[in-house]
Design a protein around this motif. Structure first.
Motif, PDB file in Angstrom:
ATOM      1  N   ARG A 362      34.636 -17.006 -47.073  1.00 27.29           N
ATOM      2  CA  ARG A 362      35.621 -17.132 -45.992  1.00 27.29           C
ATOM      3  C   ARG A 362      36.004 -15.766 -45.439  1.00 27.29           C
ATOM      4  O   ARG A 362      36.175 -15.599 -44.230  1.00 27.29           O
ATOM      5  CB  ARG A 362      36.883 -17.831 -46.509  1.00 27.29           C
ATOM      6  CG  ARG A 362      36.696 -19.301 -46.868  1.00 27.29           C
ATOM      7  CD  ARG A 362      37.968 -19.845 -47.517  1.00 27.29           C
ATOM      8  NE  ARG A 362      39.128 -19.642 -46.649  1.00 27.29           N
ATOM      9  CZ  ARG A 362      39.491 -20.479 -45.688  1.00 27.29           C
ATOM     10  NH1 ARG A 362      38.790 -21.570 -45.471  1.00 27.29           N
ATOM     11  NH2 ARG A 362      40.555 -20.231 -44.952  1.00 27.29           N
ATOM     12  N   GLN A 363      36.187 -14.797 -46.328  1.00 29.74           N
ATOM     13  CA  GLN A 363      36.572 -13.450 -45.932  1.00 29.74           C
ATOM     14  C   GLN A 363      35.814 -12.443 -46.789  1.00 29.74           C
ATOM     15  O   GLN A 363      35.456 -12.732 -47.936  1.00 29.74           O
ATOM     16  CB  GLN A 363      38.079 -13.229 -46.125  1.00 29.74           C
ATOM     17  CG  GLN A 363      38.963 -14.064 -45.225  1.00 29.74           C
ATOM     18  CD  GLN A 363      40.416 -13.996 -45.655  1.00 29.74           C
ATOM     19  OE1 GLN A 363      40.851 -14.766 -46.514  1.00 29.74           O
ATOM     20  NE2 GLN A 363      41.170 -13.076 -45.070  1.00 29.74           N
ATOM     21  N   GLY A 364      35.596 -11.282 -46.224  1.00 26.07           N
ATOM     22  CA  GLY A 364      34.976 -10.196 -46.966  1.00 26.07           C
ATOM     23  C   GLY A 364      35.620  -8.875 -46.605  1.00 26.07           C
ATOM     24  O   GLY A 364      36.220  -8.724 -45.526  1.00 26.07           O
ATOM     25  N   VAL A 365      35.510  -7.915 -47.495  1.00 28.60           N
ATOM     26  CA  VAL A 365      36.149  -6.612 -47.304  1.00 28.60           C
ATOM     27  C   VAL A 365      35.097  -5.585 -46.898  1.00 28.60           C
ATOM     28  O   VAL A 365      33.985  -5.575 -47.436  1.00 28.60           O
ATOM     29  CB  VAL A 365      36.847  -6.150 -48.598  1.00 28.60           C
ATOM     30  CG1 VAL A 365      37.597  -4.842 -48.368  1.00 28.60           C
ATOM     31  CG2 VAL A 365      37.789  -7.225 -49.103  1.00 28.60           C
ATOM     32  N   SER A 557      50.467 -22.377 -49.266  1.00 32.63           N
ATOM     33  CA  SER A 557      51.592 -23.247 -49.618  1.00 32.63           C
ATOM     34  C   SER A 557      51.669 -23.533 -51.108  1.00 32.63           C
ATOM     35  O   SER A 557      52.600 -24.223 -51.562  1.00 32.63           O
ATOM     36  CB  SER A 557      51.481 -24.577 -48.857  1.00 32.63           C
ATOM     37  OG  SER A 557      50.275 -25.255 -49.204  1.00 32.63           O
ATOM     38  N   ALA A 558      50.725 -23.023 -51.902  1.00 32.40           N
ATOM     39  CA  ALA A 558      50.728 -23.263 -53.346  1.00 32.40           C
ATOM     40  C   ALA A 558      51.912 -22.538 -53.998  1.00 32.40           C
ATOM     41  O   ALA A 558      52.303 -21.442 -53.572  1.00 32.40           O
ATOM     42  CB  ALA A 558      49.419 -22.782 -53.957  1.00 32.40           C
ATOM     43  N   PRO A 559      52.498 -23.113 -55.040  1.00 34.77           N
ATOM     44  CA  PRO A 559      53.629 -22.459 -55.727  1.00 34.77           C
ATOM     45  C   PRO A 559      53.285 -21.055 -56.217  1.00 34.77           C
ATOM     46  O   PRO A 559      54.146 -20.163 -56.188  1.00 34.77           O
ATOM     47  CB  PRO A 559      53.927 -23.410 -56.891  1.00 34.77           C
ATOM     48  CG  PRO A 559      53.443 -24.736 -56.420  1.00 34.77           C
ATOM     49  CD  PRO A 559      52.233 -24.461 -55.589  1.00 34.77           C
ATOM     50  N   ASP A 563      55.360 -17.645 -55.898  1.00 40.79           N
ATOM     51  CA  ASP A 563      55.805 -16.931 -57.092  1.00 40.79           C
ATOM     52  C   ASP A 563      55.366 -15.476 -57.053  1.00 40.79           C
ATOM     53  O   ASP A 563      56.115 -14.580 -57.475  1.00 40.79           O
ATOM     54  CB  ASP A 563      55.253 -17.606 -58.344  1.00 40.79           C
ATOM     55  CG  ASP A 563      55.873 -18.981 -58.582  1.00 40.79           C
ATOM     56  OD1 ASP A 563      56.913 -19.283 -57.956  1.00 40.79           O
ATOM     57  OD2 ASP A 563      55.299 -19.765 -59.377  1.00 40.79           O
ATOM     58  N   TRP A 564      54.160 -15.257 -56.610  1.00 39.16           N
ATOM     59  CA  TRP A 564      53.619 -13.889 -56.571  1.00 39.16           C
ATOM     60  C   TRP A 564      53.905 -13.185 -55.247  1.00 39.16           C
ATOM     61  O   TRP A 564      53.425 -12.087 -55.018  1.00 39.16           O
ATOM     62  CB  TRP A 564      52.112 -13.911 -56.842  1.00 39.16           C
ATOM     63  CG  TRP A 564      51.773 -14.225 -58.273  1.00 39.16           C
ATOM     64  CD1 TRP A 564      52.633 -14.590 -59.261  1.00 39.16           C
ATOM     65  CD2 TRP A 564      50.475 -14.205 -58.861  1.00 39.16           C
ATOM     66  NE1 TRP A 564      51.968 -14.790 -60.430  1.00 39.16           N
ATOM     67  CE2 TRP A 564      50.633 -14.563 -60.224  1.00 39.16           C
ATOM     68  CE3 TRP A 564      49.193 -13.927 -58.400  1.00 39.16           C
ATOM     69  CZ2 TRP A 564      49.564 -14.639 -61.119  1.00 39.16           C
ATOM     70  CZ3 TRP A 564      48.117 -14.006 -59.273  1.00 39.16           C
ATOM     71  CH2 TRP A 564      48.300 -14.363 -60.621  1.00 39.16           C
ATOM     72  N   GLN A 565      54.644 -13.856 -54.354  1.00 34.97           N
ATOM     73  CA  GLN A 565      55.066 -13.295 -53.059  1.00 34.97           C
ATOM     74  C   GLN A 565      53.874 -12.823 -52.221  1.00 34.97           C
ATOM     75  O   GLN A 565      53.935 -11.814 -51.519  1.00 34.97           O
ATOM     76  CB  GLN A 565      56.062 -12.146 -53.281  1.00 34.97           C
ATOM     77  CG  GLN A 565      57.317 -12.569 -54.016  1.00 34.97           C
ATOM     78  CD  GLN A 565      58.335 -11.443 -54.138  1.00 34.97           C
ATOM     79  OE1 GLN A 565      58.093 -10.307 -53.747  1.00 34.97           O
ATOM     80  NE2 GLN A 565      59.494 -11.774 -54.687  1.00 34.97           N
ATOM     81  N   LEU A 566      52.785 -13.585 -52.276  1.00 33.46           N
ATOM     82  CA  LEU A 566      51.581 -13.200 -51.536  1.00 33.46           C
ATOM     83  C   LEU A 566      51.766 -13.304 -50.031  1.00 33.46           C
ATOM     84  O   LEU A 566      51.014 -12.685 -49.265  1.00 33.46           O
ATOM     85  CB  LEU A 566      50.393 -14.052 -51.988  1.00 33.46           C
ATOM     86  CG  LEU A 566      49.955 -13.885 -53.447  1.00 33.46           C
ATOM     87  CD1 LEU A 566      48.747 -14.757 -53.736  1.00 33.46           C
ATOM     88  CD2 LEU A 566      49.625 -12.420 -53.758  1.00 33.46           C
ATOM     89  N   ASP A 584      43.529 -18.683 -42.048  1.00 33.52           N
ATOM     90  CA  ASP A 584      43.395 -20.132 -41.916  1.00 33.52           C
ATOM     91  C   ASP A 584      44.049 -20.872 -43.089  1.00 33.52           C
ATOM     92  O   ASP A 584      43.516 -21.861 -43.610  1.00 33.52           O
ATOM     93  CB  ASP A 584      41.927 -20.539 -41.809  1.00 33.52           C
ATOM     94  CG  ASP A 584      41.393 -20.387 -40.391  1.00 33.52           C
ATOM     95  OD1 ASP A 584      42.197 -20.076 -39.490  1.00 33.52           O
ATOM     96  OD2 ASP A 584      40.178 -20.561 -40.203  1.00 33.52           O
ATOM     97  N   GLY A 585      45.200 -20.358 -43.539  1.00 31.87           N
ATOM     98  CA  GLY A 585      45.973 -21.056 -44.555  1.00 31.87           C
ATOM     99  C   GLY A 585      45.599 -20.767 -45.990  1.00 31.87           C
ATOM    100  O   GLY A 585      46.172 -21.359 -46.909  1.00 31.87           O
ATOM    101  N   TYR A 586      44.648 -19.829 -46.219  1.00 31.50           N
ATOM    102  CA  TYR A 586      44.217 -19.542 -47.584  1.00 31.50           C
ATOM    103  C   TYR A 586      44.131 -18.034 -47.835  1.00 31.50           C
ATOM    104  O   TYR A 586      43.818 -17.248 -46.932  1.00 31.50           O
ATOM    105  CB  TYR A 586      42.837 -20.147 -47.853  1.00 31.50           C
ATOM    106  CG  TYR A 586      42.857 -21.643 -48.063  1.00 31.50           C
ATOM    107  CD1 TYR A 586      42.968 -22.189 -49.346  1.00 31.50           C
ATOM    108  CD2 TYR A 586      42.781 -22.513 -46.976  1.00 31.50           C
ATOM    109  CE1 TYR A 586      42.986 -23.574 -49.538  1.00 31.50           C
ATOM    110  CE2 TYR A 586      42.804 -23.890 -47.155  1.00 31.50           C
ATOM    111  CZ  TYR A 586      42.907 -24.413 -48.436  1.00 31.50           C
ATOM    112  OH  TYR A 586      42.931 -25.771 -48.620  1.00 31.50           O
ATOM    113  N   PHE A 587      44.424 -17.668 -49.074  1.00 28.35           N
ATOM    114  CA  PHE A 587      44.113 -16.334 -49.576  1.00 28.35           C
ATOM    115  C   PHE A 587      42.762 -16.410 -50.285  1.00 28.35           C
ATOM    116  O   PHE A 587      42.455 -17.384 -50.966  1.00 28.35           O
ATOM    117  CB  PHE A 587      45.176 -15.857 -50.576  1.00 28.35           C
ATOM    118  CG  PHE A 587      46.540 -15.679 -49.982  1.00 28.35           C
ATOM    119  CD1 PHE A 587      46.870 -14.506 -49.310  1.00 28.35           C
ATOM    120  CD2 PHE A 587      47.492 -16.676 -50.085  1.00 28.35           C
ATOM    121  CE1 PHE A 587      48.131 -14.337 -48.759  1.00 28.35           C
ATOM    122  CE2 PHE A 587      48.751 -16.522 -49.536  1.00 28.35           C
ATOM    123  CZ  PHE A 587      49.077 -15.349 -48.866  1.00 28.35           C
ATOM    124  N   SER A 588      41.955 -15.356 -50.120  1.00 25.16           N
ATOM    125  CA  SER A 588      40.671 -15.265 -50.831  1.00 25.16           C
ATOM    126  C   SER A 588      40.738 -14.092 -51.784  1.00 25.16           C
ATOM    127  O   SER A 588      41.146 -12.985 -51.391  1.00 25.16           O
ATOM    128  CB  SER A 588      39.527 -15.053 -49.840  1.00 25.16           C
ATOM    129  OG  SER A 588      39.371 -16.167 -48.989  1.00 25.16           O
TER     130      SER A 588
END
Length: 739
Positions: A362-365, A557-559, A563-566, A584-588
């Motif tokens: 989905r994403q790359g650095v 939207s996951a807890p 919790d980790w303030q991402l 798009d709603g997700y962290f990778s």
């Protein structure tokens, strides 16, 4: 480009006169006329090389024009040439060359900050100087740096270092700079310069630059239509030019200058002998196991330098079409680089979509491993990072690739070990005057950049970022001259003459399907399909190894994200793993590194590894409490394609049976002297083995491939090119008697 320890020079030392104009303190000389620098440069170099007239009369097949300059200085010559080329393109669109290549050599570069101050003297050049300033590399960094300007139509190659040594990097030679025999070249064609600007400081103040080696290197890169111009008429300059084969013409000088000289190249001389000051060349000696004086990375030259431009065009047919196999990051960057040079590209991808294999995350650095220690791999990493930052930031139709396909959020390289702290600090000190490239940050400063609390200090790259590979590949393949064909698996490649085109002499590469039908044909072919390249007989022997990697996707939207303030994360973090800002709603984040594993299913254990690595970067986070979550996380499995030495494989594909025969003496005598070029399949190239650094490596690698195919100056040092070359493994194995 070299590393910190190799660097033995620094920025130019400047003084400023009352008119805010720079003076080179080292040489006690001016960079340009204090009365009218623009008029002086235009007359001395642009007019005396007849550029405007030549660009009005170019044939349509002459698609590019190459200028080489000794002494980049303030960059004024380049800016004025760029401006004149744009004017010629506007007035004479059917004649002016479609691409401008400009090579400039500078031993003592002016810093970015000083150039910004200098270019304010010429507001009439501001649109061009602003674009150049945005692309200008961090300096001082020795070696080649390629800048892409004007939507890919202008290529500026800076060589930071000695001028004579720099010129030799653009003509065939050994690693030790021994000139190759005249019948060898990088790609079977003669690389040449169309016009020379000799603009070093005067021989009386800077005698080192005006050497036999410089003039010999000029001769080696010149052809029958090459011209030159220089402000100096010193005796040693005129003598050196005449001995190297140039005809001299005296003209009145600018302002108080009595005369200048210009002229053209009359023919080749014995360049090797001239380079030694007409002394006999000493016998060559090679240490055991050292291949640096061999020419295996070169090809036999197919044309003669004595030919006129008309003869060269008749006997050296330009590449008009290309096949690129593979629709991942490597193939799409290659297709784009070729399309920018006016080549019709057919891109063949076996899957139903682009970036479906190892490029499909989905994403790359945009990430390489940076280090101050001298090694060729560290050198390449630095080259690739600098080029990629500029490449993704260049504006195409008003918007950068970063803005279209990701984010120039900057990247924090967290120093998680004592060694990394030491190395990153040292690297940052070297670039202390280049904060636009990298900075050293304390944990508190890094946390402020990231938006979340971090455990470690970091190396901050403000101009880097992340990209969505699928979106990037779609943008790279959008030009009209790229024909994208999906669901198109290539089973076999063959090269033969295509009589159906009405030209019995034209050989092309033909791609076949499993059923034996021809899918597509073209003048040249680039294999860029990672591990699938092993199915072709031509590339089956290249050493590629798949390494499994699993990326974790976490919903915003996951807890755990709360919790980790991402949600506060504003930049990309790289430490024991990496994490990108939400998309798009997700962290990778990830990725795992699983040797000798072939499972394609998601593994909860690998999710846990990714969670642990992410937790190690953040303050006050305990990953052990999240073990039950790892079973419900989403993600993706991919297989990186790597090489034994971690360099990618970039360049022409060797004809292994022929090369094994040519270089067979190395089996028995590792220091055997073999004055032979390598043997390669005509117009067949490969870009493979990018590993986990495809976003950072592929732009420079694709630029190298396109430069080779189009017979243009290489964007990397010749020595570094050998470390990327596909034939390097064959030569090393011969020396080790492994074949």
């Amino acid at each position: 480009m070299s590393t910190v320890q190799d660097l033995n020079f620094g920025f130019a030392e400047l003084a400023w006169n009352d008119d805010n104009q720079p003076i080179a303190s080292r040489f006690n000389d001016v960079y340009f006329s204090t009365t009218d620098g623009i008029a002086e440069k235009r007359y001395t170099f642009l007019e005396n090389n007849n550029l405007s007239q030549r660009w009005q009369q170019q044939s349509a097949s002459h698609s590019s024009f190459t200028i080489a300059e000794t002494g980049f200085g303030t960059g004024l010559n380049f800016l004025l040439t760029w401006q004149l080329w744009l004017e010629a393109r506007r007035l004479f669109p059917d004649c002016a060359p479609s691409q401008l290549h400009y090579i400039s050599l500078e031993k003592h570069p002016i810093s970015w900050r000083d150039l910004k101050r200098i270019w304010q003297l010429w507001p009439q050049l501001q649109p061009l100087s602003d674009e150049l300033l945005d692309a200008y590399p961090p300096l001082p960094t020795a070696g080649c740096v390629r800048l892409i300007l004007n939507r890919g139509l202008v290529h500026l190659t800076l060589y930071i270092g000695d001028a004579a040594t720099g010129l030799r990097q653009f003509s065939p030679c050994s690693d030790r700079n021994n000139a190759a025999p005249k019948n060898m070249s990088f790609n079977g064609m003669q690389t040449s310069v169309d016009a020379w600007y000799l603009d070093g400081f005067s021989p009386a103040r800077n005698p080192d630059i005006w050497s036999h080696t410089l003039f010999a290197a000029m001769a080696r890169l010149s052809h029958a239509d090459t011209t030159f111009a220089t402000f100096t008429s010193a005796r040693l300059v005129k003598k050196g030019l005449v001995e190297a084969g140039f005809q001299l013409i005296k003209k009145p000088g600018f302002g108080l200058k009595r005369e200048v000289i210009c002229g053209n190249f009359q023919g080749t001389r014995n360049c090797a002998a001239h380079e030694q000051g007409n002394r006999k060349t000493p016998p060559r000696k090679i240490k055991r196991g050292d291949t640096s004086d061999h020419y295996w990375h070169l090809q036999e030259l197919r044309t003669r330098t004595e030919q006129t431009s008309t003869e060269r065009e008749a006997n050296q047919r330009p590449i008009k079409s290309a096949l690129v196999i593979g629709g991942g990051i490597a193939g799409c960057n290659t297709a784009f680089a070729l399309s920018q040079r006016g080549i019709q590209v057919t891109l063949l991808e076996q899957s139903a979509g682009l970036a479906d294999g190892a490029s499909g995350n989905r994403q790359g650095v945009v990430y390489t491993k940076l280090s101050p220690h001298p090694s060729q791999l560290n050198q390449f990493n630095l080259c690739a990072q600098i080029f990629a930052n500029q490449y993704y930031a260049q504006k195409l139709n008003g918007t950068s690739l970063f803005d279209r396909c990701g984010g120039a959020t900057g990247v924090l390289h967290l120093a998680v070990t004592t060694n990394q702290v030491e190395h990153y600090r040292k690297l940052a000190q070297h670039y202390d005057d280049c904060p636009q490239f990298l900075q050293w940050l304390s944990p508190e400063q890094a946390s402020e950049k990231a938006g979340v609390e971090l455990n470690h200090p970091a190396l901050w790259l403000p101009n880097s970022g992340w990209l969505a590979p699928h979106s990037l590949c779609e943008q790279l393949t959008s030009p009209a001259n790229i024909d994208l064909r999906l669901n198109c698996k290539v089973a076999k490649l063959e090269r033969w003459k295509n009589a159906e085109n009405g030209d019995q002499e034209t050989e092309q590469w033909h791609a076949y399907s499993d059923s034996g039908d021809i899918i597509a044909s073209a003048d040249t072919c680039v294999i860029a399909n990672a591990g699938a390249s092993q199915q072709f007989s031509q590339t089956a022997g290249l050493p590629l190894k798949p390494i499994r990697g699993q990326v974790t996707h976490l919903s915003e939207s996951a807890p755990l994200a709360a919790d980790w303030q991402l949600h506060k994360l504003s930049t990309t973090l790289c430490g024991r793993g990496y994490i990108t800002p939400v998309y798009d709603g997700y962290f990778s984040f990830g990725a795992s590194f699983n040797l000798n594993e072939s499972a394609t299913e998601l593994n909860p254990d690998d999710h846990q590894v990714n969670l642990d690595n992410l937790a190690s970067m953040l303050t006050h986070v305990q990953s052990s409490q999240q073990e039950s979550l790892s079973d419900t996380l989403e993600g993706r499995v991919g297989f990186r394609s790597t090489t034994p030495d971690y360099f990618p494989i970039v360049g022409p594909v060797p004809n292994q049976p022929h090369m094994l025969e040519q270089f067979a003496p190395l089996r028995h005598k590792a220091n055997a002297i073999i004055d032979a070029s390598g043997s390669y399949y005509p117009q067949l190239y490969t870009l493979l083995g990018l590993g986990s650094r495809g976003l950072a490596y592929s732009p420079l690698a694709a630029e190298l491939i396109a430069s080779l195919i189009c017979n243009q100056p290489l964007p990397v040092d010749q020595q570094l090119y050998r470390y990327l070359h596909p034939a390097r493994f064959l030569i090393r194995n011969l020396i080790r008697s492994e074949r």
